[in-house]
Structure formats: structure tokens, C-alpha cells
Design an enzyme around this catalytic site. Sequence first.
Site, mmCIF file in Angstrom:
data_model
loop_
_atom_site.group_PDB
_atom_site.id
_atom_site.type_symbol
_atom_site.label_atom_id
_atom_site.label_comp_id
_atom_site.label_asym_id
_atom_site.label_seq_id
_atom_site.Cartn_x
_atom_site.Cartn_y
_atom_site.Cartn_z
ATOM 1 C CB ILE A 195 -0.969 0.025 1.202
ATOM 2 C CG1 ILE A 195 -0.194 -0.110 2.519
ATOM 3 C CG2 ILE A 195 -2.022 -1.069 1.078
ATOM 4 C CD1 ILE A 195 -1.077 0.066 3.748
ATOM 5 N N GLY A 198 8.536 3.670 0.666
ATOM 6 C CA GLY A 198 9.311 4.797 1.159
ATOM 7 C C GLY A 198 10.789 4.524 1.017
ATOM 8 N N GLY A 199 11.567 5.472 1.520
ATOM 9 C CA GLY A 199 13.011 5.343 1.408
ATOM 10 C C GLY A 199 13.566 4.198 2.238
ATOM 11 N N GLY A 201 11.622 1.407 3.328
ATOM 12 C CA GLY A 201 11.001 0.108 3.115
ATOM 13 C C GLY A 201 9.660 0.209 2.426
ATOM 14 C CB VAL A 203 3.696 0.440 4.036
ATOM 15 C CG1 VAL A 203 2.607 0.218 5.088
ATOM 16 C CG2 VAL A 203 4.749 1.396 4.568
ATOM 17 C CG ASP A 316 11.878 11.447 8.021
ATOM 18 O OD1 ASP A 316 11.841 12.538 7.421
ATOM 19 O OD2 ASP A 316 11.789 10.354 7.433
#
Length: 365
Positions: A195, A198-199, A201, A203, A316
Site C-alpha cells: 500500500i 518509502g526510502g 522500506g 508498507v 523525520d
Amino acid sequence: MSKNRFAGSIPAEIGSLQSLQSLDLSWNYLMGGIASELGQLQRLEVLDISHNMLSGLIPTSFSRLQSLTKVDVSYNMLEGPIPDIKAFREAPFEAIHNNKNLCGNATGLEACAALMKNKNMHKKGLKVVIFTVIPLLGCLLGLIVGFFIFFQSRRKKRLMETPQIDVSIRWCPDGDLRYVDIIEATEEFNSRYCIGTGGYGIVYKVVLPSEQVLAVKKFHQTEVEMTSLKAFRSEIDVLMGIRHRNIVKLYGFCSHPKHSFLVYEFVERGSLRKVLNDEEQAVKMDWDKRLNLIKGVANALSYMHHDCSPPIIHRDISSNNVLLDSEYEAHVSDFGTARLLMPDSSNWTSFAGTFGYTAPVLSLP
């Protein structure tokens, strides 16, 4: 009485009409067996029961119809021997054809003895086929089921044994999670459950057998990131203890050479960035919702900085790491770069976070 659309069986009471000489029931919808009582019509000379749906044997009582001179039983489903009387023996083939399996001493018919022999051979051959094919099919099915069970048991055993090899697993005490359930629910992290990416991993949306819905973030397996994960293990217990309405609940963590991931609660609408890039959803984000979102993020950061012991620094905060639920309530997520601020710790010199969202001074060499 032909061509009248009569249906049902031939009435047995017709056999009581002793003076009847001609009976024509052709071109109707009669079905079932021929009534044996028709054999009592001693004066019957003409019998036409063609073009019906009569079935079964011709009654043996018909052998008493000695006055019969003309007969037509064609276009039915009759079978077995024809009566051994002159009318049937001398009947043209057109008067007896198009039936199921009539036999006897008449033009175009096979002798009953030969027909019975062929039928017995056919039955015998059919039995041989049945008793040969069915066991083979059974064996084949058994092999398929056996292989399926064998590979499923091996797969489950492999999944059960996987966490025993250089693995670190920590689950929230009040959670009911199992490593095997997560791996099976994602079919070993099949891309169709993805779904977001990202940098750090990917999801995945996970629906457990208990119907609980989770978000599992599987880390990329690079050497640098695996080193970071090992350093991150000591802080998992603190992060799992966080209880705040604006912080995504962390249920657990697993570090393994093959699968390393974090397990979070599932937040329906996804990231703030995704919502803002969706024109339809962005329109629903009125100023009240946006102000409430900012308050939610501020409350989450305040809680981590001032109410947690030791304090937690996220490092972050970006639109990718702020998730929105169905009511557009903000939930801070993704603690992959978070660190605990220990009282005796010094400032970090390495950069962590997303460019464009962190203080500019942190990205300077």
C-alpha cells in the site's frame, strides 16, 4: 385420436373395449410404458402408437393380438423383443424404426440373442473401464492431495522455524501477534498487498485470521539499513509503550536476515501527502481540518519530547509520515529514524530525515 396433444400414459381402461378394431394414438405426447391391458383387445386389427414418447418393453400380452394386421410403433423409446406375431414379423422397417433398442424377428432388427450379447459385452467393457479408471483417478487425486499437504506442512514448518535463526522479535504485551500469521497473511510479502513505498522500506496491509487489520513496514535489506536496525532494537520497547491518540500504535518489531519489519496499527486514509495529492480528498480538507491536523502533530511531538522518559526525537516529520484516519485526525508514524534523547547523550552528527522537512543546518557538512 391422433394429433390431439394427449399427454400422460395410455389408459389401461382401453383394454376393456373388447369390440375395438382400430386404435390410432399417433402424434401425441404420450409417455411411460404401454399398458399390458391392451393385449385384451382380441378384435384389434390396426394399432398405431407412433410419434410419442413411450418407453420400456412392449408387453408380452401383445402376443395374443392374433387379429392384428397392421402395427406402427416407430419414433418412441421402446426396447426389448417385439411380440412374435404376424403383424410385427411382417411390419415394414419404417413401422418399427427410431426406437431405443428393439430386437426380434423383423426386417431391419437385430436378433435379440445378438443384441443381448452386445449389451453384456458393452456392460462388461464399461465395468472394466470404470474399475480401471476410477482407481487411477483416485491414486492421482491422492498423490495431488498428498503433495499439497506435504508442501504446505513444509512451508508452515519453515515459517515456524524461521524466527529461530539470528532473529530478534518483540511484540507489544497486550497484542496477540505471531510471526507466522503475518508471513502467511502477506503470502511472504507479495506485492499485491503493498500500500506504499518509502526510502526505508515497503508498507503492506495485513489482515490477520482474527480479522485485525495492521500495517507492516518491511525494511529494505541493505547492509547499512540492517546495521541501523540492530542499533534500533534497544529502543523498540520504549516506542511500543507510547500511548497517544495522535501517534500510530507500534505493535511489534521483527529483525531477521530474510524479513525485517515493524508492525503498526492500520490508519485508513494513508499519508497526508497522498491525501493532498488526491483532488477529491484535498477538497474535503477544509481549514478546520487542517488546523486540527497541525494541532494533532504538535500534540504528538510535545508528548514525545516532554512526556516520554527518556524523550523521543522523531527526526523525520514529513507529509509522508503523518497519517490520517477516517475523520482526518493526524497520526504521526514511521519511527525508523527515531532516537531516544538520553540525559548524557551528545548531539548527533549524522543527518537523518527527509530533505525539505528538516532544519537546513542539519544537512550541512
